[in-house]
Scaffold this motif. Structure first.
Motif, PDB file in Angstrom:
ATOM      1  N   TRP A  18      -0.778 110.354  -1.546  1.00 55.21           N
ATOM      2  CA  TRP A  18      -1.775 109.820  -2.476  1.00 55.21           C
ATOM      3  C   TRP A  18      -2.759 110.891  -2.903  1.00 55.21           C
ATOM      4  O   TRP A  18      -2.980 111.116  -4.091  1.00 55.21           O
ATOM      5  CB  TRP A  18      -2.501 108.626  -1.843  1.00 55.21           C
ATOM      6  CG  TRP A  18      -3.716 108.184  -2.603  1.00 55.21           C
ATOM      7  CD1 TRP A  18      -5.002 108.233  -2.180  1.00 55.21           C
ATOM      8  CD2 TRP A  18      -3.757 107.645  -3.938  1.00 55.21           C
ATOM      9  NE1 TRP A  18      -5.854 107.759  -3.145  1.00 55.21           N
ATOM     10  CE2 TRP A  18      -5.109 107.392  -4.243  1.00 55.21           C
ATOM     11  CE3 TRP A  18      -2.791 107.367  -4.899  1.00 55.21           C
ATOM     12  CZ2 TRP A  18      -5.531 106.862  -5.464  1.00 55.21           C
ATOM     13  CZ3 TRP A  18      -3.201 106.843  -6.120  1.00 55.21           C
ATOM     14  CH2 TRP A  18      -4.555 106.585  -6.391  1.00 55.21           C
ATOM     15  N   ILE A  19      -3.347 111.612  -1.958  1.00 57.84           N
ATOM     16  CA  ILE A  19      -4.421 112.537  -2.344  1.00 57.84           C
ATOM     17  C   ILE A  19      -3.883 113.788  -3.039  1.00 57.84           C
ATOM     18  O   ILE A  19      -4.581 114.404  -3.811  1.00 57.84           O
ATOM     19  CB  ILE A  19      -5.335 112.929  -1.152  1.00 57.84           C
ATOM     20  CG1 ILE A  19      -4.555 113.672  -0.068  1.00 57.84           C
ATOM     21  CG2 ILE A  19      -6.029 111.710  -0.581  1.00 57.84           C
ATOM     22  CD1 ILE A  19      -5.457 114.250   1.006  1.00 57.84           C
TER      23      ILE A  19
ATOM     24  N   TYR B 210      -8.829 109.232   1.332  1.00 57.54           N
ATOM     25  CA  TYR B 210      -8.476 108.232   0.313  1.00 57.54           C
ATOM     26  C   TYR B 210      -9.578 107.203   0.115  1.00 57.54           C
ATOM     27  O   TYR B 210      -9.462 106.326  -0.741  1.00 57.54           O
ATOM     28  CB  TYR B 210      -7.154 107.529   0.658  1.00 57.54           C
ATOM     29  CG  TYR B 210      -7.071 106.959   2.058  1.00 57.54           C
ATOM     30  CD1 TYR B 210      -6.572 107.728   3.103  1.00 57.54           C
ATOM     31  CD2 TYR B 210      -7.496 105.662   2.329  1.00 57.54           C
ATOM     32  CE1 TYR B 210      -6.497 107.219   4.388  1.00 57.54           C
ATOM     33  CE2 TYR B 210      -7.421 105.151   3.619  1.00 57.54           C
ATOM     34  CZ  TYR B 210      -6.922 105.933   4.639  1.00 57.54           C
ATOM     35  OH  TYR B 210      -6.854 105.434   5.920  1.00 57.54           O
TER      36      TYR B 210
ATOM     37  N   GLU C 245      -1.109 109.050   3.154  1.00 57.63           N
ATOM     38  CA  GLU C 245      -2.395 109.637   2.729  1.00 57.63           C
ATOM     39  C   GLU C 245      -2.149 110.922   1.929  1.00 57.63           C
ATOM     40  O   GLU C 245      -2.708 111.100   0.845  1.00 57.63           O
ATOM     41  CB  GLU C 245      -3.230 109.937   3.982  1.00 57.63           C
ATOM     42  CG  GLU C 245      -4.461 110.780   3.749  1.00 57.63           C
ATOM     43  CD  GLU C 245      -5.049 111.319   5.063  1.00 57.63           C
ATOM     44  OE1 GLU C 245      -4.997 110.610   6.083  1.00 57.63           O
ATOM     45  OE2 GLU C 245      -5.528 112.465   5.056  1.00 57.63           O
TER      46      GLU C 245
END
Ligand code: ZN
Length: 455
Positions: free
Chosen positions: A259-260, A225, A256
């Motif tokens: 988000w990714i 991130y 994480e």
């Protein structure tokens, strides 16, 4: 040339069976002999008898951030957060916010940031050494200097050096392998961290180790991130040489992954203000980063808490160059899902131990990480976990003659584990007693080495 014969209740090389009532012979900081017998040629050498404990190889901490070693207790991750937490009330995002707020407060306090970071790093090195750690793989950020590491030497032994200590420790009692943190959430940060890394690399152009500093400089693209795929690719190009090293936080939290993989979750609000379009276009998934890292000379994956079974099996093809570092007490701090230790072990993916920093861990004792891992995964056994912080990372990093081994010819930077009054007569009982031990200390600091007269 200082020499010494040590008789010990137990000598535990870890990679070979424990020796009860054995002899360890050291000469100018190297192991000359160990075993149940003492060859005649060493008969006239100075000798000490150590009782009530075991001698082990020095310990290796494969993931740390020494710059946070002045934090007295871990920053709380589990307070109720405005951002929705995805695992059991603990939030990586909340914790990251606190780490950054602490740094901002230091910058704005008008204090000398370099001085504070240097003092914290030296404190961390001393703490690591006093708990028998002999190598720390350290994520470093600007400002940092290899010269600081040499200053740490002044804190060892105080005025207690003796012939016996000199026989055991020639040179540095602890080594630090720095990996410069790379972040490119926006162009300015990318440029700043990359040119700082280049600057440190150019200052160590020959890649040589000097003193505590263990060269060459490694690189640490921070996390998926904060470090884009092109940045990881550039870091790989720079470190694709013998002794090259990459360290990267990967698959650490559910936040994480959210988000990714989906551009969603609590991380979004936190990171959105920092990132530019270029960065967002180049964010990699865990699979993509694993594929990149499989092209490294050596890559340490910090945490890997949420690596899938499939990813672990795939990594087994690259076990010569990819290893995962488990930080058991940091893992507990964030209340993550069960660690995939059994899957990693079954696939024979190299698995090492690290402390991470005092921002998420109460201290920097690898021995405590070992005890925690043994308690959480008894099925893997204490030998497996001790190998994970001694000869296995040492072999992975090509440092077998320097740290993490108890072999003839290797440096005698070793560990003493006091076992108290309990009488230990079998190898099983020895491991059991070690799990109950209060501490591990550098062998040279065992009081008998400072008070017993040489024969
Ligand atoms: Zn870390």
């Amino acid at each position: 040339m200082a020499s010494l014969v040590i008789e010990s209740d137990w000598i535990l090389p870890v990679e070979s069976p424990a020796i009860r009532g054995g002899f360890l012979v050291v000469h100018s900081g190297r192991i000359a002999h160990f075993g149940t017998d003492l060859p005649d040629r060493y008969g006239s050498w100075p000798r000490v008898r150590l009782t009530g404990g075991a001698i082990l190889p020095g310990l290796i901490n494969s993931h740390c951030h020494l710059e946070f070693s002045d934090i007295e207790s871990p920053l709380i991750a589990s307070e109720p957060s405005a951002a929705k937490s995805t695992n059991g009330g603990a939030s990586m995002v909340r914790w990251l916010g606190k780490v950054m707020a602490r740094r901002q407060a230091l910058i704005h306090s008008g204090q000398d940031l370099e001085r504070i970071k240097k003092d914290a790093t030296l404190r961390g090195i001393r703490e690591a050494w006093s708990t028998a750690t002999r190598l720390v793989v350290d994520n470093v950020t600007a400002p940092w200097s290899a010269d600081w590491l040499e200053e740490a030497l002044g804190g060892f032994f105080a005025n207690e050096r003796s012939d016996l200590i000199d026989a055991l420790v020639c040179g540095e009692p602890i080594l630090v392998r720095p990996c410069v943190e790379l972040v490119d959430v926006n162009q300015a940060r990318g440029h700043q961290t990359w040119s700082y890394a280049q600057d440190l690399i150019s200052r160590n152009a020959d890649g040589k180790s000097t003193g505590v500093y263990q060269g060459p400089i490694g690189l640490a693209p921070h996390a998926p991130y904060t470090a884009s795929k092109p940045l990881v690719a550039r870091a790989l190009e720079t470190t694709i040489h013998p002794a090259g090293l990459i360290s990267m936080h990967l698959a650490e939290s559910l936040e994480e992954l959210e988000w990714i993989e989906q551009r969603a979750g609590p991380m979004e609000d936190w990171i959105r203000p920092w990132i530019d379009t270029q960065h967002e276009l180049e964010i990699g998934t865990i699979d993509e980063h694993l594929r990149l890292l499989s092209g490294s000379h050596r890559a340490l994956i910090a945490h890997g808490n949420y690596l899938s079974d499939y990813q672990i099996k795939w990594m087994a093809n690259y076990r010569d160059r990819m290893a995962v570092v488990y930080c058991p007490r940091t893992h507990k701090h964030f209340q993550h899902a069960k660690y995939p230790a059994n899957q990693l072990a079954a696939s024979k993916v190299p698995l090492f131990l690290g402390t991470d920093s005092r921002a998420s861990n109460p201290d920097l004792s690898v021995f405590e990480e070992w005890k925690t891992a043994c308690r959480l995964f008894p099925e893997l056994g204490p030998e497996y976990w001790m190998a994970a912080c001694t000869f296995r990372p040492s072999a992975f990093l090509g440092l077998e003659s320097s740290v993490g081994t108890l072999r003839v010819g290797s440096r005698s930077v070793l560990t003493w584990v006091p076992l108290g009054q309990a009488s230990v007569v079998t190898q099983e009982a020895l491991w059991e007693a070690m799990l109950g031990a209060k501490e591990a200390i550098p062998l040279e600091m065992f009081h008998s080495l400072r008070t017993f007269p040489a024969r």
